[in-house]
Write an enzyme that holds these catalytic residues in place. Structure first.
Site, PDB file in Angstrom:
ATOM      1  N   SER A 108       2.220  66.632  35.944  1.00 48.79           N
ATOM      2  CA  SER A 108       2.401  67.397  34.711  1.00 48.79           C
ATOM      3  C   SER A 108       2.049  66.552  33.504  1.00 48.79           C
ATOM      4  O   SER A 108       2.356  65.350  33.460  1.00 48.79           O
ATOM      5  CB  SER A 108       3.862  67.841  34.602  1.00 48.79           C
ATOM      6  OG  SER A 108       4.141  68.283  33.294  1.00 48.79           O
ATOM      7  N   TYR A 131      -2.986  71.695  29.215  1.00 50.08           N
ATOM      8  CA  TYR A 131      -3.079  73.027  28.607  1.00 50.08           C
ATOM      9  C   TYR A 131      -4.383  73.130  27.828  1.00 50.08           C
ATOM     10  O   TYR A 131      -5.081  72.140  27.622  1.00 50.08           O
ATOM     11  CB  TYR A 131      -1.888  73.232  27.653  1.00 50.08           C
ATOM     12  CG  TYR A 131      -0.557  73.080  28.333  1.00 50.08           C
ATOM     13  CD1 TYR A 131       0.030  74.146  28.998  1.00 50.08           C
ATOM     14  CD2 TYR A 131       0.112  71.848  28.333  1.00 50.08           C
ATOM     15  CE1 TYR A 131       1.254  74.004  29.649  1.00 50.08           C
ATOM     16  CE2 TYR A 131       1.335  71.701  28.985  1.00 50.08           C
ATOM     17  CZ  TYR A 131       1.898  72.780  29.637  1.00 50.08           C
ATOM     18  OH  TYR A 131       3.097  72.646  30.287  1.00 50.08           O
ATOM     19  N   THR A 157      -2.676  75.118  32.820  1.00 51.48           N
ATOM     20  CA  THR A 157      -1.582  76.082  32.902  1.00 51.48           C
ATOM     21  C   THR A 157      -1.742  77.126  31.806  1.00 51.48           C
ATOM     22  O   THR A 157      -1.861  76.787  30.625  1.00 51.48           O
ATOM     23  CB  THR A 157      -0.234  75.347  32.786  1.00 51.48           C
ATOM     24  OG1 THR A 157      -0.121  74.483  33.917  1.00 51.48           O
ATOM     25  CG2 THR A 157       0.939  76.322  32.782  1.00 51.48           C
ATOM     26  N   LYS A 230      -3.891  77.868  36.513  1.00 50.90           N
ATOM     27  CA  LYS A 230      -2.526  78.061  37.039  1.00 50.90           C
ATOM     28  C   LYS A 230      -1.809  79.135  36.217  1.00 50.90           C
ATOM     29  O   LYS A 230      -1.737  79.027  34.993  1.00 50.90           O
ATOM     30  CB  LYS A 230      -1.743  76.750  36.955  1.00 50.90           C
ATOM     31  CG  LYS A 230      -0.289  76.876  37.403  1.00 50.90           C
ATOM     32  CD  LYS A 230       0.379  75.510  37.486  1.00 50.90           C
ATOM     33  CE  LYS A 230       1.802  75.591  37.993  1.00 50.90           C
ATOM     34  NZ  LYS A 230       2.781  75.904  36.953  1.00 50.90           N
ATOM     35  N   HIS A 254       5.240  80.499  37.063  1.00 52.05           N
ATOM     36  CA  HIS A 254       5.959  79.362  36.485  1.00 52.05           C
ATOM     37  C   HIS A 254       7.384  79.288  37.058  1.00 52.05           C
ATOM     38  O   HIS A 254       8.325  78.877  36.378  1.00 52.05           O
ATOM     39  CB  HIS A 254       6.004  79.483  34.961  1.00 52.05           C
ATOM     40  CG  HIS A 254       5.818  78.180  34.238  1.00 52.05           C
ATOM     41  ND1 HIS A 254       4.620  77.759  33.738  1.00 52.05           N
ATOM     42  CD2 HIS A 254       6.702  77.188  33.938  1.00 52.05           C
ATOM     43  CE1 HIS A 254       4.766  76.580  33.146  1.00 52.05           C
ATOM     44  NE2 HIS A 254       6.025  76.199  33.266  1.00 52.05           N
ATOM     45  N   ARG A 257      10.063  81.060  35.075  1.00 52.81           N
ATOM     46  CA  ARG A 257      10.520  80.389  33.854  1.00 52.81           C
ATOM     47  C   ARG A 257       9.792  80.891  32.607  1.00 52.81           C
ATOM     48  O   ARG A 257      10.140  80.503  31.501  1.00 52.81           O
ATOM     49  CB  ARG A 257      10.297  78.870  33.987  1.00 52.81           C
ATOM     50  CG  ARG A 257      11.020  78.280  35.164  1.00 52.81           C
ATOM     51  CD  ARG A 257      10.453  76.923  35.578  1.00 52.81           C
ATOM     52  NE  ARG A 257      10.791  75.848  34.679  1.00 52.81           N
ATOM     53  CZ  ARG A 257      11.932  75.195  34.676  1.00 52.81           C
ATOM     54  NH1 ARG A 257      12.887  75.531  35.542  1.00 52.81           N
ATOM     55  NH2 ARG A 257      12.146  74.204  33.841  1.00 52.81           N
ATOM     56  N   GLY A 287       9.111  79.674  44.951  1.00 55.70           N
ATOM     57  CA  GLY A 287      10.070  80.046  45.987  1.00 55.70           C
ATOM     58  C   GLY A 287       9.766  79.560  47.386  1.00 55.70           C
ATOM     59  O   GLY A 287      10.404  80.017  48.341  1.00 55.70           O
ATOM     60  N   ARG A 309      10.830  73.112  42.230  1.00 53.39           N
ATOM     61  CA  ARG A 309      12.230  72.662  42.205  1.00 53.39           C
ATOM     62  C   ARG A 309      12.607  71.759  43.380  1.00 53.39           C
ATOM     63  O   ARG A 309      13.349  70.786  43.187  1.00 53.39           O
ATOM     64  CB  ARG A 309      13.161  73.872  42.120  1.00 53.39           C
ATOM     65  CG  ARG A 309      13.025  74.627  40.789  1.00 53.39           C
ATOM     66  CD  ARG A 309      13.889  75.869  40.768  1.00 53.39           C
ATOM     67  NE  ARG A 309      13.764  76.629  39.523  1.00 53.39           N
ATOM     68  CZ  ARG A 309      12.821  77.551  39.298  1.00 53.39           C
ATOM     69  NH1 ARG A 309      11.911  77.820  40.226  1.00 53.39           N
ATOM     70  NH2 ARG A 309      12.794  78.205  38.147  1.00 53.39           N
TER      71      ARG A 309
END
Ligand SMILES: Cc1cc2nc3c(=O)[nH]c(=O)nc-3n(C[C@H](O)[C@H](O)[C@H](O)COP(=O)(O)O)c2cc1C
Length: 368
Positions: A108, A131, A157, A230, A254, A257, A287, A309
């Site tokens: 990132s 970005y 992104t 993305k 995202h 989010r 997920g 996550r």
């Protein structure tokens, strides 16, 4: 005896105990009612698999390629900001774990460790996420730094140029730290200084909400790195991405989010894959918690998947080793699911392995 967690959900529970609440809420949370997050697991869990018997699955080959680069199995690490919130070694732990397990990683632009240092610690496939900034000079500069320090693709992104409402962060008055990637950059007032919430006004102000698809053409004229989009969630945008020279697409919301409510990525994957029609690679995030989720995504047309996550859970529980174990668990689960479904290699995974689905996931008819 091995007393480590045995699945990702156990890691999640342990990580929650170990992380300070504001950091935990930042990682785990989503926008507004978090409907997208809960829908994501419902959608995955509603897909049943159709196993085939008496196929020779004695040897299972999990390896594949992404943009021509081999990975041990179809998994990559999502771009996600500030791994230091889970472990002091931050992205250095992540890149070492990904390298040890021979999976891909996308760093990132909001990393805690500066991009050049992460690149020098990597032996895995490593791509850089950034970005389309309002200031094209910043976009170009970051792309050049990525190229020069050894990143082999650039992931743009698209779904974070508008600030989303993340209520957990608002309640915690969460302050997002600045990333060293932006140190010394001459940016507009406020720049990338620490500010509240995940997409603070200063930061959102830097990411261009004006950018349109032809920004990819412009960037392609400035860098030789393959470009990845993305945040694609529709067939229309999949088609536009291809028309504008994008080499790979990440179907992503995202992690719930940004826009809430929206579809789970696994629901819209078939639509994007159909629209892209083999003209770009398609990956999926959102997920992924079980090896069977990887198989489902591949069966519906993804070439690889990414985890967000769960990286933080592994890091919070046991740093590099914890994340290595998370990757190992996913690999082992994926391998056994392949075997149980009668799929000896990646090429043999097709839509015929997808069985009953709930109305959440609407698919073309299965082969008879
Ligand atoms: C703590 C956190 C930080 C994130 N930061 C970024 C980021 O800097 N850039 C980006 O493109 N996506 C970011 N994401 C989104 C992830 O790349 C990914 O789309 C999402 O986490 C996937 O869902 P999962 O967490 O359910 O695996 C972030 C996600 C989390 C959880």
């Amino acid at each position: 005896m091995d007393d480590r967690p045995i699945n990702l959900y156990e890691y999640e529970a342990l990580a929650k105990e170990r992380m300070p609440k504001p950091e935990w809420d930042f990682v785990e949370g989503g926008a507004t009612d978090e409907i997208t997050i809960s829908r994501t697991r419902q959608a995955f869990d509603s897909i049943m698999l159709r196993p085939r018997m008496l196929v020779d699955v004695d040897v299972r080959d999990l390896s594949t390629t992404v943009l021509g680069e081999r990975i041990d199995f179809p998994l990559m690490m999502c771009p996600a900001g500030h791994h230091i919130r889970a472990h002091p070694d931050a992205e250095l732990a992540t890149v070492r774990a990904a390298s040890a397990m021979d999976v891909g990683m996308i760093l990132s632009s909001g990393s805690s460790v500066v991009m050049e240092e992460v690149a020098s610690a990597a032996t895995c496939k490593l791509w850089y996420q950034q970005y389309f900034y309002r200031d094209r000079g910043v976009t170009e500069l970051m792309a050049h730094r990525a190229d020069e320090s050894g990143y082999s693709a650039l992931c743009i992104t698209l779904d974070a140029s508008i600030r989303s409402k993340r209520e957990r962060n608002l309640r915690n008055d969460y302050m997002l730290p600045a990333s060293p990637n932006y140190d010394g950059l001459e940016v507009s007032p406020g720049g990338f200084a620490p500010s509240s919430d995940d997409a603070p006004p200063a930061f959102s102000g830097m990411v261009s909400p004006k950018a349109t698809w032809d920004e990819f053409d412009w960037l392609a004229s400035k860098t030789d790195l393959p470009l990845i989009a993305k945040g694609v969630m529709t067939g229309e945008d999949g088609r536009l991405a291809v028309e504008n020279g994008v080499k790979a697409i990440i179907v992503s919301n995202h992690g719930g989010r940004s826009l809430d409510p929206t579809f789970a990525t696994i629901e819209v994957l078939p639509e994007v894959v159909e629209a892209v029609d083999g003209k770009a690679e398609v990956y999926l995030d959102g997920g992924i918690r079980r090896g069977s989720d990887i198989l489902k995504a591949l069966a519906l047309g993804a070439r690889a998947v990414l985890i967000g996550r769960p990286m933080f859970w592994g890091l919070a529980v046991n740093g590099e080793e914890g994340l290595k174990h998370i990757i190992e668990i996913l690999r082992d689960e994926f391998e056994s699911t392949m075997g149980l479904c009668g799929k000896p290699d990646i090429a043999s995974i097709d839509r015929s392995v997808i069985g009953t689905v709930s109305p959440l996931v609407s698919l073309p008819q299965f082969p008879s």
